[in-house]
Every structure is written in C-alpha cells, then in structure tokens.
Design a protein around this motif. Structure first.
Motif, PDB file in Angstrom:
ATOM      1  N   ALA A 194     -29.461  -2.175 -11.170  1.00  0.00           N
ATOM      2  CA  ALA A 194     -28.562  -2.546  -9.567  1.00  0.00           C
ATOM      3  C   ALA A 194     -27.196  -2.863 -10.104  1.00  0.00           C
ATOM      4  O   ALA A 194     -26.031  -3.333 -10.068  1.00  0.00           O
ATOM      5  CB  ALA A 194     -29.333  -3.537  -8.670  1.00  0.00           C
ATOM      6  N   LEU A 195     -27.528  -4.466 -11.113  1.00  0.00           N
ATOM      7  CA  LEU A 195     -26.186  -5.541 -11.269  1.00  0.00           C
ATOM      8  C   LEU A 195     -25.699  -4.514 -12.769  1.00  0.00           C
ATOM      9  O   LEU A 195     -24.274  -4.764 -12.456  1.00  0.00           O
ATOM     10  CB  LEU A 195     -27.069  -6.597 -12.033  1.00  0.00           C
ATOM     11  N   ALA A 196     -26.565  -4.151 -13.342  1.00  0.00           N
ATOM     12  CA  ALA A 196     -25.849  -3.208 -14.407  1.00  0.00           C
ATOM     13  C   ALA A 196     -24.743  -2.394 -13.758  1.00  0.00           C
ATOM     14  O   ALA A 196     -23.714  -1.574 -14.383  1.00  0.00           O
ATOM     15  CB  ALA A 196     -27.028  -2.693 -15.712  1.00  0.00           C
ATOM     16  N   SER A 197     -25.373  -1.148 -12.879  1.00  0.00           N
ATOM     17  CA  SER A 197     -24.586  -0.581 -12.266  1.00  0.00           C
ATOM     18  C   SER A 197     -23.278  -1.115 -11.554  1.00  0.00           C
ATOM     19  O   SER A 197     -22.479   0.208 -11.336  1.00  0.00           O
ATOM     20  CB  SER A 197     -25.525   0.000 -11.152  1.00  0.00           C
ATOM     21  N   VAL A 198     -23.103  -1.646 -11.378  1.00  0.00           N
ATOM     22  CA  VAL A 198     -21.991  -2.499 -11.143  1.00  0.00           C
ATOM     23  C   VAL A 198     -21.427  -1.985 -11.922  1.00  0.00           C
ATOM     24  O   VAL A 198     -19.964  -2.147 -11.498  1.00  0.00           O
ATOM     25  CB  VAL A 198     -21.644  -4.221 -10.814  1.00  0.00           C
ATOM     26  N   PHE A 199     -21.070  -2.722 -13.045  1.00  0.00           N
ATOM     27  CA  PHE A 199     -19.912  -2.730 -13.834  1.00  0.00           C
ATOM     28  C   PHE A 199     -19.885  -1.202 -14.186  1.00  0.00           C
ATOM     29  O   PHE A 199     -18.756  -0.931 -14.501  1.00  0.00           O
ATOM     30  CB  PHE A 199     -20.810  -3.352 -14.889  1.00  0.00           C
ATOM     31  N   LEU A 200     -20.968  -0.395 -14.543  1.00  0.00           N
ATOM     32  CA  LEU A 200     -21.129   0.748 -14.749  1.00  0.00           C
ATOM     33  C   LEU A 200     -19.768   1.910 -13.154  1.00  0.00           C
ATOM     34  O   LEU A 200     -19.180   2.484 -13.805  1.00  0.00           O
ATOM     35  CB  LEU A 200     -22.307   1.298 -14.382  1.00  0.00           C
ATOM     36  N   MET A 201     -19.886   1.116 -12.180  1.00  0.00           N
ATOM     37  CA  MET A 201     -19.160   1.532 -10.803  1.00  0.00           C
ATOM     38  C   MET A 201     -17.300   1.486 -11.510  1.00  0.00           C
ATOM     39  O   MET A 201     -16.953   2.310 -11.192  1.00  0.00           O
ATOM     40  CB  MET A 201     -19.075   1.374  -9.738  1.00  0.00           C
ATOM     41  N   ALA A 202     -17.499  -0.353 -11.905  1.00  0.00           N
ATOM     42  CA  ALA A 202     -16.394  -1.051 -12.421  1.00  0.00           C
ATOM     43  C   ALA A 202     -15.614  -0.130 -13.532  1.00  0.00           C
ATOM     44  O   ALA A 202     -14.239   0.483 -13.706  1.00  0.00           O
ATOM     45  CB  ALA A 202     -16.278  -2.380 -12.700  1.00  0.00           C
ATOM     46  N   ALA A 203     -16.297   0.590 -14.515  1.00  0.00           N
ATOM     47  CA  ALA A 203     -15.491   1.262 -14.923  1.00  0.00           C
ATOM     48  C   ALA A 203     -14.696   2.970 -15.094  1.00  0.00           C
ATOM     49  O   ALA A 203     -13.673   3.354 -15.324  1.00  0.00           O
ATOM     50  CB  ALA A 203     -16.687   1.423 -16.315  1.00  0.00           C
ATOM     51  N   LEU A 204     -15.447   3.309 -13.841  1.00  0.00           N
ATOM     52  CA  LEU A 204     -15.490   3.991 -13.733  1.00  0.00           C
ATOM     53  C   LEU A 204     -14.413   4.682 -13.061  1.00  0.00           C
ATOM     54  O   LEU A 204     -13.329   5.202 -12.806  1.00  0.00           O
ATOM     55  CB  LEU A 204     -16.341   5.044 -12.111  1.00  0.00           C
ATOM     56  N   ALA A 205     -14.198   2.990 -11.497  1.00  0.00           N
ATOM     57  CA  ALA A 205     -12.903   2.866 -10.922  1.00  0.00           C
ATOM     58  C   ALA A 205     -11.544   2.452 -12.490  1.00  0.00           C
ATOM     59  O   ALA A 205     -10.639   3.087 -11.924  1.00  0.00           O
ATOM     60  CB  ALA A 205     -13.146   2.106 -10.027  1.00  0.00           C
ATOM     61  N   LEU A 206     -11.828   1.956 -13.187  1.00  0.00           N
ATOM     62  CA  LEU A 206     -10.417   1.504 -14.072  1.00  0.00           C
ATOM     63  C   LEU A 206     -10.313   2.439 -14.705  1.00  0.00           C
ATOM     64  O   LEU A 206      -9.090   3.559 -14.607  1.00  0.00           O
ATOM     65  CB  LEU A 206     -10.950   0.782 -15.089  1.00  0.00           C
ATOM     66  N   VAL A 207     -11.125   3.750 -15.254  1.00  0.00           N
ATOM     67  CA  VAL A 207     -10.407   4.715 -15.740  1.00  0.00           C
ATOM     68  C   VAL A 207      -9.507   5.477 -14.329  1.00  0.00           C
ATOM     69  O   VAL A 207      -8.908   6.825 -15.273  1.00  0.00           O
ATOM     70  CB  VAL A 207     -11.468   5.683 -16.589  1.00  0.00           C
ATOM     71  N   LEU A 208     -10.491   6.061 -13.486  1.00  0.00           N
ATOM     72  CA  LEU A 208      -9.638   7.073 -12.766  1.00  0.00           C
ATOM     73  C   LEU A 208      -8.216   5.868 -12.309  1.00  0.00           C
ATOM     74  O   LEU A 208      -7.605   7.018 -11.809  1.00  0.00           O
ATOM     75  CB  LEU A 208     -10.501   6.865 -11.474  1.00  0.00           C
ATOM     76  N   ALA A 209      -8.396   4.966 -12.116  1.00  0.00           N
ATOM     77  CA  ALA A 209      -6.905   3.897 -11.735  1.00  0.00           C
ATOM     78  C   ALA A 209      -5.386   4.232 -12.410  1.00  0.00           C
ATOM     79  O   ALA A 209      -4.931   4.019 -12.192  1.00  0.00           O
ATOM     80  CB  ALA A 209      -7.609   2.717 -11.401  1.00  0.00           C
ATOM     81  N   GLN A 210      -6.295   4.072 -13.907  1.00  0.00           N
ATOM     82  CA  GLN A 210      -5.172   4.152 -14.774  1.00  0.00           C
ATOM     83  C   GLN A 210      -4.391   5.822 -14.588  1.00  0.00           C
ATOM     84  O   GLN A 210      -3.416   6.205 -15.115  1.00  0.00           O
ATOM     85  CB  GLN A 210      -6.140   3.888 -16.111  1.00  0.00           C
ATOM     86  N   TRP A 211      -5.812   7.087 -14.767  1.00  0.00           N
ATOM     87  CA  TRP A 211      -4.970   7.748 -14.327  1.00  0.00           C
ATOM     88  C   TRP A 211      -4.120   8.028 -13.271  1.00  0.00           C
ATOM     89  O   TRP A 211      -3.371   8.852 -12.877  1.00  0.00           O
ATOM     90  CB  TRP A 211      -6.018   8.862 -13.910  1.00  0.00           C
ATOM     91  N   TRP A 212      -4.544   7.633 -12.470  1.00  0.00           N
ATOM     92  CA  TRP A 212      -4.146   7.590 -10.670  1.00  0.00           C
ATOM     93  C   TRP A 212      -2.386   7.482 -11.129  1.00  0.00           C
ATOM     94  O   TRP A 212      -1.482   8.009 -10.703  1.00  0.00           O
ATOM     95  CB  TRP A 212      -4.479   6.924  -9.824  1.00  0.00           C
ATOM     96  N   GLU A 213      -2.202   5.934 -12.136  1.00  0.00           N
ATOM     97  CA  GLU A 213      -1.472   5.368 -12.010  1.00  0.00           C
ATOM     98  C   GLU A 213      -0.720   6.188 -13.422  1.00  0.00           C
ATOM     99  O   GLU A 213       0.348   6.653 -13.457  1.00  0.00           O
ATOM    100  CB  GLU A 213      -1.312   4.082 -13.076  1.00  0.00           C
TER     101      GLU A 213
END
Length: 307
Positions: free
Chosen positions: A242-261
């Motif tokens: 569960a805890l590691a999955s938080v940072f996995l989702m953070a990595a996905l969000a960061l990449v998608l946010a960069q592409w969005w920008e």
C-alpha cells in the motif's frame, strides 16, 4: 490515487496502515513547509508526526529517516568549502539558523519521544499495565510477535508479485445481510501497471536531469518496497504494498502532468477515464456490495492468481 483500489479498501476498515499513512502524510507536509519557509517549528512538527506514524505501524520505518538524511545532504552541499563546520554551522541551507545537530533533535529525538508517547494508554490498563522498566523490552516482544508468523497462508505473496499486481488478497467473501458479498484487496489493473514505466521515466529525470522531486519519488518507492524484500518475514500479503503504491501513483501523476503542460493531453485524459471506469466496475467487489450469486467472483478475477 483516488482510484487506487488498495487505499479505498484499507480506508474502510480498521487497519493500522491508515494511522501510519495519515501521520506520515502530515510529516512530509510539514517537512515541505520547513524547507520552503526555513521554519524550525515545521521541522519540529515533522518530527512529531514521524514518531506518531511509527506508533501507528512499523511499516513506514525505512521512509521516516529520509527527511533527516535530506537535511544532511542539503547542508553538506550548502557548506562547500567549509565542511569542517558540517555539524554545527547554522548559516546555510536548507533551513538557515538550524544546525545539523539541532535538526537531529527535531528529526531524531522528537520522533522517538512521540513514538513512545503512543504507549501512554498502556500504563493505565487495569490488567497487566505497562511499566517504564518494561517499555523497551516490550519493543522486542512486538518484534518477536512479528517474526513468529511462519505458518503458510493461502493468500500470502511476495514483493515482486505486488509490483505486477498478480497476487491480491481476499478480505471477505461470504453471504452476509441477505446477499453474497466480497472484499478483494487488489490494485487498479491499469494504473498499477502504467505506473511502472512512469517510475522509470522519473528515475531517468532524477539521474540525468537532476530533478529532485522525481528522484525523491523513486527513492521513496524503493525504500517502501525494499523493506519487505529484505526483512525476511516469511508470510507477507499484498496490502503491504500500500505505501509503495502511493509513490507509484505519484510517479504516474508527475509524468502525465508534465505531458499535459507540454500539450500532450490525451494520455492524462485516457488514464483518468480508464482508471475511473475500472474503479466503478470493481466497486461492488471492493466495497462488500451485493453480488448476483456465489460465483460472482469470476467476473472480477481476470487472472487465476487473483482467485
């Protein structure tokens, strides 16, 4: 993260993971404020919440040292040319006015005090109350209990199975309150896999481009996972991811946010839609909703290893 099945399931039941994670989130929030504002108060609050997180559950222990290590790292590089004063210098980043020795108090001693304070109710038990002399030995007893679980379990799994979302755990599957119901602790079938290449992209950005945020997400993910890969506990379960999955989702969000920008917006929209649709589709088996029949689990167990 809102469609991360693991955290939805855990948030609805009385597991200590939520106490640990909520206090950890507060700790890192205070750490971010301390770095941004150069605040001793926020550094102290970070230490307090780190200790409370450890008091909730030991799972987060490998991560709790990272704010202190980051402080030492930043101070080392801020003192280029005069590192003999590494321990006592106060006129450098990341928090001017706070020496490394003082930071060790806020991020080392305060967490220990807060941790042991969580045992205070045990001193007032009517039966076998805890004593000051027994406080430290009690930690050894807790560790012994953790290591004593050696009998194999039907739903046990290993860390590499968590990474690829191939061995979840059933919390419940039985007739209840007039209907067949179940609770399957599983990761979102799409985002838990999509997060893996995103993690590699964050690693690349951290190593090659010096991106501290993306690099930190990778470090936190690895630190959360490696605890289970090397600790030798023979019986482990998917919810330990569960805890590691938080940072996995953070990595996905960061990449998608960069592409969005960068105006490549379709991947972000696609991920949100797919993860949302999967969450809605799996909702009955995540929330103990009423199912059509006894064999309804077949609709959700796409892999044999999910059964």
């Amino acid at each position: 993260f809102a469609t991360n099945f693991i955290w939805f399931v855990l948030s609805r039941i009385a597991m200590l993971d939520m106490a640990m994670a909520s206090m950890m989130a507060l700790a890192f929030w205070q750490a971010a404020l301390a770095w941004r504002r150069g605040s001793r108060l926020h550094l102290a609050l970070c230490g307090m919440f780190l200790g409370l997180s450890l008091g909730g559950k030991w799972n987060g222990a490998p991560i709790l040292a990272l704010p202190g290590l980051l402080f030492a790292w930043d101070r080392w590089w801020a003192l280029a040319g005069r590192r003999r004063a590494f321990l006592i210098a106060r006129d450098a980043g990341p928090i001017p006015g706070v020496s490394l020795l003082e930071a060790a108090v806020w991020l080392g001693m305060v967490p220990l005090i807060a941790y042991f304070a969580t045992f205070a109710p045990a001193f007032f038990y009517k039966v076998q109350p805890l004593t000051l002399q027994g406080l430290i030995p009690w930690q050894g007893y807790m560790l012994k209990l953790q290591d004593s679980v050696v009998k194999p379990h039907l739903y046990q799994s290993r860390w590499w199975q968590w990474v690829f979302n191939i061995r979840p755990i059933w919390f419940f599957y039985s007739p209840w309150d007039g209907a067949q119901r179940g609770v399957l602790c599983l990761g979102n079938p799409f985002t838990m896999l999509a997060g893996l290449p995103a993690l590699l992209l964050c690693l690349w950005a951290g190593v090659r481009k010096g991106d501290r945020l993306r690099g930190a997400v990778v470090v936190l993910y690895v630190a959360s996972l490696i605890f289970w890969a090397i600790n030798g506990k023979p019986v482990q379960f998917y919810y330990h991811y569960a805890l590691a999955s938080v940072f996995l989702m953070a990595a996905l969000a960061l990449v998608l946010a960069q592409w969005w920008e960068q105006r490549r917006r379709w991947p972000g929209a696609l991920v949100v839609v797919l993860s949302g649709m999967l969450f809605i589709g799996f909702y009955p088996i995540l929330s103990a909703g009423a199912l059509p029949g006894k064999l309804s689990y077949r609709d959700y167990t796409w892999l044999d290893s999910w059964r």
